[in-house]
Design a protein around this motif. Structure first.
Motif, PDB file in Angstrom:
ATOM      1  N   LEU A 119       1.277   5.643  -3.929  1.00  0.00           N
ATOM      2  CA  LEU A 119       1.279   4.963  -2.649  1.00  0.00           C
ATOM      3  C   LEU A 119       1.526   3.479  -2.862  1.00  0.00           C
ATOM      4  O   LEU A 119       1.468   2.983  -3.979  1.00  0.00           O
ATOM      5  N   ASP A 120       1.811   2.774  -1.794  1.00  0.00           N
ATOM      6  CA  ASP A 120       2.139   1.349  -1.833  1.00  0.00           C
ATOM      7  C   ASP A 120       0.847   0.537  -1.956  1.00  0.00           C
ATOM      8  O   ASP A 120       0.050   0.469  -1.015  1.00  0.00           O
ATOM      9  N   MET A 121       0.670  -0.093  -3.125  1.00  0.00           N
ATOM     10  CA  MET A 121      -0.562  -0.855  -3.370  1.00  0.00           C
ATOM     11  C   MET A 121      -0.651  -2.123  -2.529  1.00  0.00           C
ATOM     12  O   MET A 121      -1.748  -2.569  -2.205  1.00  0.00           O
ATOM     13  N   ALA A 122       0.483  -2.718  -2.161  1.00  0.00           N
ATOM     14  CA  ALA A 122       0.435  -3.899  -1.285  1.00  0.00           C
ATOM     15  C   ALA A 122      -0.190  -3.534   0.052  1.00  0.00           C
ATOM     16  O   ALA A 122      -0.979  -4.310   0.605  1.00  0.00           O
ATOM     17  N   LEU A 123       0.129  -2.347   0.568  1.00  0.00           N
ATOM     18  CA  LEU A 123      -0.475  -1.913   1.832  1.00  0.00           C
ATOM     19  C   LEU A 123      -1.966  -1.650   1.684  1.00  0.00           C
ATOM     20  O   LEU A 123      -2.749  -1.924   2.597  1.00  0.00           O
ATOM     21  N   VAL A 124      -2.370  -1.121   0.526  1.00  0.00           N
ATOM     22  CA  VAL A 124      -3.797  -0.907   0.259  1.00  0.00           C
ATOM     23  C   VAL A 124      -4.525  -2.248   0.269  1.00  0.00           C
ATOM     24  O   VAL A 124      -5.543  -2.416   0.945  1.00  0.00           O
ATOM     25  N   ALA A 125      -4.006  -3.230  -0.474  1.00  0.00           N
ATOM     26  CA  ALA A 125      -4.649  -4.547  -0.556  1.00  0.00           C
ATOM     27  C   ALA A 125      -4.692  -5.220   0.807  1.00  0.00           C
ATOM     28  O   ALA A 125      -5.716  -5.783   1.202  1.00  0.00           O
ATOM     29  N   PRO A 130     -10.735  -8.261   1.783  1.00  0.00           N
ATOM     30  CA  PRO A 130     -10.936  -9.350   2.725  1.00  0.00           C
ATOM     31  C   PRO A 130      -9.849 -10.426   2.647  1.00  0.00           C
ATOM     32  O   PRO A 130      -9.457 -10.983   3.664  1.00  0.00           O
ATOM     33  N   ASP A 131      -9.347 -10.683   1.427  1.00  0.00           N
ATOM     34  CA  ASP A 131      -8.293 -11.686   1.271  1.00  0.00           C
ATOM     35  C   ASP A 131      -6.904 -11.062   1.272  1.00  0.00           C
ATOM     36  O   ASP A 131      -5.911 -11.737   0.958  1.00  0.00           O
ATOM     37  N   GLY A 132      -6.788  -9.794   1.653  1.00  0.00           N
ATOM     38  CA  GLY A 132      -5.506  -9.128   1.822  1.00  0.00           C
ATOM     39  C   GLY A 132      -4.626  -9.203   0.596  1.00  0.00           C
ATOM     40  O   GLY A 132      -5.067  -8.960  -0.523  1.00  0.00           O
ATOM     41  N   LEU A 133      -3.383  -9.577   0.796  1.00  0.00           N
ATOM     42  CA  LEU A 133      -2.406  -9.630  -0.290  1.00  0.00           C
ATOM     43  C   LEU A 133      -2.736 -10.703  -1.328  1.00  0.00           C
ATOM     44  O   LEU A 133      -2.285 -10.613  -2.479  1.00  0.00           O
ATOM     45  N   ALA A 134      -3.510 -11.712  -0.973  1.00  0.00           N
ATOM     46  CA  ALA A 134      -3.897 -12.740  -1.946  1.00  0.00           C
ATOM     47  C   ALA A 134      -4.670 -12.112  -3.108  1.00  0.00           C
ATOM     48  O   ALA A 134      -4.673 -12.665  -4.200  1.00  0.00           O
ATOM     49  N   HIS A 135      -5.263 -10.948  -2.879  1.00  0.00           N
ATOM     50  CA  HIS A 135      -5.969 -10.228  -3.922  1.00  0.00           C
ATOM     51  C   HIS A 135      -5.035  -9.864  -5.078  1.00  0.00           C
ATOM     52  O   HIS A 135      -5.474  -9.740  -6.225  1.00  0.00           O
ATOM     53  N   LEU A 136      -3.753  -9.717  -4.786  1.00  0.00           N
ATOM     54  CA  LEU A 136      -2.781  -9.332  -5.803  1.00  0.00           C
ATOM     55  C   LEU A 136      -2.310 -10.509  -6.650  1.00  0.00           C
ATOM     56  O   LEU A 136      -1.680 -10.321  -7.678  1.00  0.00           O
TER      57      LEU A 136
END
Length: 137
Positions: A119-125, A130-136
């Motif tokens: 699955l798409d990990m960006a969508l999971v994050a 809480p910090d959305g894509l910044a988590h990546l």
């Protein structure tokens, strides 16, 4: 004896009913979501009891989680591969979780021996952290 396709469809249809879904799995089954490791999340569950607990917690993680728009691309008695969508809500953030999964099931003696999903990990994050894509980053 159920084929891999029948097992995959049974899992997809009963993902929110762990008491029914777990009956599709072999005692020594393995459930994998390998790319969750890239987010520092657990990614592999071994054995019926562990898989059952994973399935029981799904409704605590996502609201309105159900698979739809199921497309089966490979269908043999021992293996099935498909794509399927989810349009759920991440309970931790209240954010939407629109996702497309790809899943492979390996069947043995009419039970799921292995299910591996991508699955798409960006969508999971984006949905769960809480910090959305910044988590990546």
């Amino acid at each position: 004896m159920k084929t891999a396709k029948e097992l995959l469809l049974g899992y997809l249809e009963n993902v929110n009913n762990p008491d029914i879904a777990i009956e599709l799995f072999a005692d020594d089954a393995v459930f994998e979501l390998p790319y969750l490791a890239s987010l520092g999340l657990p990614w592999q569950w071994k054995g019926r009891e562990v898989i059952y607990n994973f399935l029981k917690n799904l409704s605590k993680t996502f609201g309105n989680f159900h698979f739809q728009n199921i497309r089966i691309h490979i269908d043999t008695p021992e293996q099935a591969f498909g794509e399927y969508d989810v349009d759920a809500i991440a309970n931790s953030t209240g954010r939407p979780y629109p996702q497309t999964y790809m899943g492979r099931v390996v069947a043995e003696n009419g039970k799921i021996k292995l299910i591996r999903e991508a699955l798409d990990m960006a969508l999971v994050a984006k949905a769960m952290f809480p910090d959305g894509l910044a988590h990546l980053a």
